[in-house]
Design an enzyme around this catalytic site. Structure first.
Site, PDB file in Angstrom:
ATOM      1  N   GLU A  84       0.746  -1.129   0.108  1.00  0.00           N
ATOM      2  CA  GLU A  84      -0.117  -0.091  -0.013  1.00  0.00           C
ATOM      3  C   GLU A  84       0.865   1.151  -0.028  1.00  0.00           C
ATOM      4  O   GLU A  84       0.452   2.255  -0.508  1.00  0.00           O
ATOM      5  CB  GLU A  84      -0.932   0.030   1.272  1.00  0.00           C
ATOM      6  CG  GLU A  84      -2.033  -0.895   1.145  1.00  0.00           C
ATOM      7  CD  GLU A  84      -2.987  -1.145   2.359  1.00  0.00           C
ATOM      8  OE1 GLU A  84      -3.971  -1.391   2.112  1.00  0.00           O
ATOM      9  OE2 GLU A  84      -2.255  -0.811   3.564  1.00  0.00           O
TER      10      GLU A  84
ATOM     11  N   GLU B 236      -3.674  -9.413   4.192  1.00  0.00           N
ATOM     12  CA  GLU B 236      -4.518  -9.445   5.250  1.00  0.00           C
ATOM     13  C   GLU B 236      -5.611 -10.220   5.495  1.00  0.00           C
ATOM     14  O   GLU B 236      -6.237 -10.554   6.674  1.00  0.00           O
ATOM     15  CB  GLU B 236      -5.054  -7.990   5.378  1.00  0.00           C
ATOM     16  CG  GLU B 236      -3.947  -6.877   5.517  1.00  0.00           C
ATOM     17  CD  GLU B 236      -3.295  -6.465   4.275  1.00  0.00           C
ATOM     18  OE1 GLU B 236      -2.679  -5.313   4.337  1.00  0.00           O
ATOM     19  OE2 GLU B 236      -3.284  -7.103   3.365  1.00  0.00           O
TER      20      GLU B 236
END
Length: 261
Positions: A112, A132
């Protein structure tokens, strides 16, 4: 004596930012706050034009959130500092180009963070993932950004499965600009940074604000804001000395001299 997890090196108008938290360059709350201060200062320094972000070592760019720090009490919704996680992805008014030089593993928040840059270069051995899902949480920033950067179905596959993919695949989907050997990564990143830094900074600022503003706008609405000089960076550009300098240099058949004003 505590060593800072972030090192910075100024090379003319280029700022090299290195994440250096052995063993894996994971980011805890304190590191995120430092990164926010670094990128805020870069944004506000008129002498700096381009930043290059990389990780120390040759194995990890960044694996994202420091789970060991979280186990010791760092709250996932704690104070990340100015700019949010990693100091970059939510930093307001970041109208200067940033290049991510991914030197190894970039997963979770590390991926990210790379997505927050304007260009991504990667080594041949770099690997990526959004794992995640396997921890029962969401890659929030990637869920917003990734489907806008690569084909929707590929982005959803990566988000829903958390599978790993290599630099070649990242390049194939347009996520990475260039794939280089490890010994050439930083030379190329700095070469590209200096090339961009030699250009018109007010134009770069306008490009970044236009792209950001237009992301969720209809074409004509975005164009109306641009031509109506409703974007600050565009208004500054159209009233600048550099705008005239570009036209004069073309007419006089010489290289322009950009002053950033």
């Amino acid at each position: 004596m505590t060593t800072s997890p972030i090192t910075t090196t100024r090379d003319g108008a280029v700022l090299l930012v290195t994440l250096n938290r052995p063993k894996a360059n994971a980011i805890d709350l304190a590191t995120s706050r430092i990164m926010g201060e670094v990128f805020r200062d870069f944004r506000d320094d008129p002498d700096l034009k381009v930043a290059v972000l990389t990780g120390a070592g040759d194995k990890f760019f960044c694996p994202g959130w420091d789970l060991k720090a979280a186990a010791d009490g760092d709250a996932v919704d704690g104070d990340y500092g100015v700019g949010g996680f990693g100091g970059l992805q939510e930093l307001r008014g970041m109208n200067k180009p940033v290049i991510a030089a991914v030197n190894g593993i970039a997963c979770g928040g590390g991926l990210e963070l790379a997505l927050s840059a304007d260009m991504i270069l990667a080594t041949e051995h770099a690997t990526f993932a959004l794992p995640e899902i396997r921890s029962g949480t969401v890659a929030d920033a990637a869920s917003v950004k990734l489907p806008k950067r690569i084909p929707y179905h590929i982005a959803m596959e990566l988000l829903l499965t958390g599978r790993w993919f290599d630099a070649e695949e990242a390049h194939r989907w347009g996520l990475v600009n260039e794939v280089l050997s490890a010994d050439k990564l930083m030379d190329r990143a700095l070469e590209l940074a200096h090339l961009i830094a030699s250009g018109p900074p007010l134009v770069y600022s306008a490009i970044k604000e236009i792209v950001r503003d237009a992301e969720d706008s209809k074409f004509q609405d975005a164009m109306n804001r641009i031509t109506g000089r409703q974007l600050q960076s565009v208004d500054v550009l159209y009233s600048s000395e550099d705008q005239l300098e570009g036209a004069r240099a073309f007419a006089e058949k010489r290289d322009p001299v950009w002053k950033g004003r």
